[in-house]
Design a protein around this motif. Structure first.
Motif, PDB file in Angstrom:
ATOM      1  N   HIS A  50      32.196  53.002  42.055  1.00 63.12           N
ATOM      2  CA  HIS A  50      33.391  53.731  42.493  1.00 63.12           C
ATOM      3  C   HIS A  50      33.263  54.169  43.954  1.00 63.12           C
ATOM      4  N   GLN A  51      32.029  54.293  44.447  1.00 62.09           N
ATOM      5  CA  GLN A  51      31.774  54.754  45.805  1.00 62.09           C
ATOM      6  C   GLN A  51      31.471  53.625  46.786  1.00 62.09           C
ATOM      7  N   LYS A  52      30.743  52.631  46.320  1.00 67.28           N
ATOM      8  CA  LYS A  52      30.370  51.524  47.203  1.00 67.28           C
ATOM      9  C   LYS A  52      30.319  50.226  46.412  1.00 67.28           C
ATOM     10  N   PRO A  53      30.548  49.097  47.067  1.00 67.17           N
ATOM     11  CA  PRO A  53      30.523  47.804  46.371  1.00 67.17           C
ATOM     12  C   PRO A  53      29.121  47.460  45.870  1.00 67.17           C
ATOM     13  N   ILE A  54      29.067  46.903  44.677  1.00 70.30           N
ATOM     14  CA  ILE A  54      27.812  46.489  44.068  1.00 70.30           C
ATOM     15  C   ILE A  54      27.815  44.965  43.960  1.00 70.30           C
ATOM     16  N   LEU A  55      26.794  44.333  44.520  1.00 72.34           N
ATOM     17  CA  LEU A  55      26.653  42.883  44.385  1.00 72.34           C
ATOM     18  C   LEU A  55      26.191  42.585  42.971  1.00 72.34           C
ATOM     19  N   MET A  56      27.006  41.856  42.226  1.00 75.68           N
ATOM     20  CA  MET A  56      26.699  41.589  40.824  1.00 75.68           C
ATOM     21  C   MET A  56      25.883  40.325  40.644  1.00 75.68           C
ATOM     22  N   MET A  57      26.345  39.236  41.264  1.00 80.41           N
ATOM     23  CA  MET A  57      25.693  37.955  41.004  1.00 80.41           C
ATOM     24  C   MET A  57      26.197  36.916  41.998  1.00 80.41           C
ATOM     25  N   TRP A  66      31.502  44.200  42.702  1.00 82.59           N
ATOM     26  CA  TRP A  66      32.195  45.125  41.814  1.00 82.59           C
ATOM     27  C   TRP A  66      32.460  46.386  42.600  1.00 82.59           C
ATOM     28  N   PHE A  67      33.732  46.754  42.765  1.00 80.17           N
ATOM     29  CA  PHE A  67      34.091  47.937  43.550  1.00 80.17           C
ATOM     30  C   PHE A  67      35.374  48.537  43.001  1.00 80.17           C
ATOM     31  N   GLN A  68      35.312  49.819  42.671  1.00 79.89           N
ATOM     32  CA  GLN A  68      36.451  50.586  42.168  1.00 79.89           C
ATOM     33  C   GLN A  68      37.142  49.884  40.995  1.00 79.89           C
ATOM     34  N   ASP A  69      36.344  49.492  40.039  1.00 78.65           N
ATOM     35  CA  ASP A  69      36.799  48.861  38.792  1.00 78.65           C
ATOM     36  C   ASP A  69      37.492  47.512  38.986  1.00 78.65           C
ATOM     37  N   ARG A  70      37.273  46.895  40.119  1.00 81.89           N
ATOM     38  CA  ARG A  70      37.810  45.552  40.374  1.00 81.89           C
ATOM     39  C   ARG A  70      36.681  44.656  40.861  1.00 81.89           C
ATOM     40  N   PHE A  71      36.904  43.363  40.689  1.00 81.41           N
ATOM     41  CA  PHE A  71      35.902  42.396  41.117  1.00 81.41           C
ATOM     42  C   PHE A  71      36.443  41.556  42.270  1.00 81.41           C
ATOM     43  N   TYR A  72      35.547  41.186  43.171  1.00 81.54           N
ATOM     44  CA  TYR A  72      35.882  40.393  44.347  1.00 81.54           C
ATOM     45  C   TYR A  72      34.804  39.339  44.519  1.00 81.54           C
ATOM     46  N   TRP A  73      35.165  38.251  45.169  1.00 80.27           N
ATOM     47  CA  TRP A  73      34.166  37.246  45.509  1.00 80.27           C
ATOM     48  C   TRP A  73      34.308  36.873  46.971  1.00 80.27           C
ATOM     49  N   GLU A  74      33.189  36.428  47.531  1.00 81.73           N
ATOM     50  CA  GLU A  74      33.175  35.973  48.925  1.00 81.73           C
ATOM     51  C   GLU A  74      32.116  34.904  49.057  1.00 81.73           C
ATOM     52  N   ASN A  75      32.247  34.116  50.104  1.00 80.14           N
ATOM     53  CA  ASN A  75      31.260  33.055  50.360  1.00 80.14           C
ATOM     54  C   ASN A  75      30.787  33.086  51.811  1.00 80.14           C
ATOM     55  N   ASP A  76      30.856  34.269  52.431  1.00 80.59           N
ATOM     56  CA  ASP A  76      30.434  34.422  53.824  1.00 80.59           C
ATOM     57  C   ASP A  76      29.138  35.219  53.963  1.00 80.59           C
ATOM     58  N   GLY A  80      27.033  44.805  51.748  1.00 78.09           N
ATOM     59  CA  GLY A  80      27.833  45.823  51.086  1.00 78.09           C
ATOM     60  C   GLY A  80      28.715  46.613  52.040  1.00 78.09           C
ATOM     61  N   ASP A  81      28.203  46.914  53.241  1.00 75.81           N
ATOM     62  CA  ASP A  81      28.995  47.665  54.225  1.00 75.81           C
ATOM     63  C   ASP A  81      30.196  46.854  54.713  1.00 75.81           C
ATOM     64  N   ASP A  82      30.004  45.550  54.893  1.00 73.08           N
ATOM     65  CA  ASP A  82      31.115  44.686  55.310  1.00 73.08           C
ATOM     66  C   ASP A  82      32.193  44.624  54.241  1.00 73.08           C
ATOM     67  N   VAL A  83      31.775  44.455  52.995  1.00 74.00           N
ATOM     68  CA  VAL A  83      32.731  44.391  51.892  1.00 74.00           C
ATOM     69  C   VAL A  83      33.487  45.712  51.784  1.00 74.00           C
ATOM     70  N   HIS A  84      32.762  46.819  51.915  1.00 71.55           N
ATOM     71  CA  HIS A  84      33.397  48.137  51.836  1.00 71.55           C
ATOM     72  C   HIS A  84      34.427  48.316  52.948  1.00 71.55           C
ATOM     73  N   ALA A  85      34.069  47.943  54.162  1.00 70.79           N
ATOM     74  CA  ALA A  85      34.987  48.086  55.293  1.00 70.79           C
ATOM     75  C   ALA A  85      36.240  47.227  55.101  1.00 70.79           C
ATOM     76  N   LEU A  86      36.062  45.993  54.667  1.00 66.56           N
ATOM     77  CA  LEU A  86      37.218  45.108  54.447  1.00 66.56           C
ATOM     78  C   LEU A  86      38.143  45.647  53.361  1.00 66.56           C
ATOM     79  N   LEU A  87      37.566  46.123  52.275  1.00 63.31           N
ATOM     80  CA  LEU A  87      38.393  46.618  51.177  1.00 63.31           C
ATOM     81  C   LEU A  87      39.080  47.941  51.521  1.00 63.31           C
ATOM     82  N   GLN A  88      38.405  48.808  52.257  1.00 61.92           N
ATOM     83  CA  GLN A  88      39.028  50.075  52.649  1.00 61.92           C
ATOM     84  C   GLN A  88      40.202  49.847  53.599  1.00 61.92           C
TER      85      GLN A  88
END
Length: 151
Positions: A50-57, A66-76, A80-88
């Motif tokens: 809920h606070q920061k993105p978690i790399l699952m697999m 996994w961030f704020q009860d939603r899932f995202y994928w990336e291939n870049d 975690g800080d980059d994912v958080h900044a993009l999602l915020q």
């Protein structure tokens, strides 16, 4: 590129007669097993996402977050800080878009459409056009168009 993954879910399955279990990541119709983890650690990760993105697999060339009860994928290979900044920033832009729409509805306006350098309004104003500045809105003569008025 970071994308939302609507077809992803997670579940925890406790091992029989043990204090640990396994988290399973479901992507589409396939399930992928995670490592052995205690139920306490899983619940801690569930709260932490809920606070920061978690790399699952990482599956093939995609990394699932996994961030704020939603899932995202990336291939870049983002961290975690980059994912958080993009999602915020994405969430802020969406919030601003909703706020603008609510403000327009509250003022009784309809959305404007852009038309060749002028703003065309769909409201029942005297001429149908919004003219900015200290200019009075006067309906053009029927024989001319706006393109001839602004040459």
């Amino acid at each position: 590129m970071l994308r939302r993954a609507d077809n992803v879910s997670i579940r925890f399955q406790k091992f029989l007669f043990r204090s640990k279990g396994r988290a399973w990541l479901r992507v589409g119709r396939k399930e992928y097993p995670g490592g052995s983890i205690s139920q306490e650690a899983y619940l801690k990760e569930e709260l932490q996402q809920h606070q920061k993105p978690i790399l699952m697999m990482a599956i093939d060339n995609r990394r699932y977050w996994w961030f704020q009860d939603r899932f995202y994928w990336e291939n870049d290979n983002l961290d975690g800080d980059d994912v958080h900044a993009l999602l915020q920033t994405r969430n802020q832009r969406e919030r601003q878009r909703i706020d603008r729409a609510r403000a327009m509805v509250a003022m009784g306006e309809e959305p404007r459409t852009r038309e060749r350098g002028t703003y065309r309004t769909t409201s029942n104003s005297s001429c149908g056009y919004e003219i900015r500045g200290d200019v009075e809105c006067v309906a053009p003569p029927r024989s001319c168009s706006l393109t001839t008025l602004f040459r």
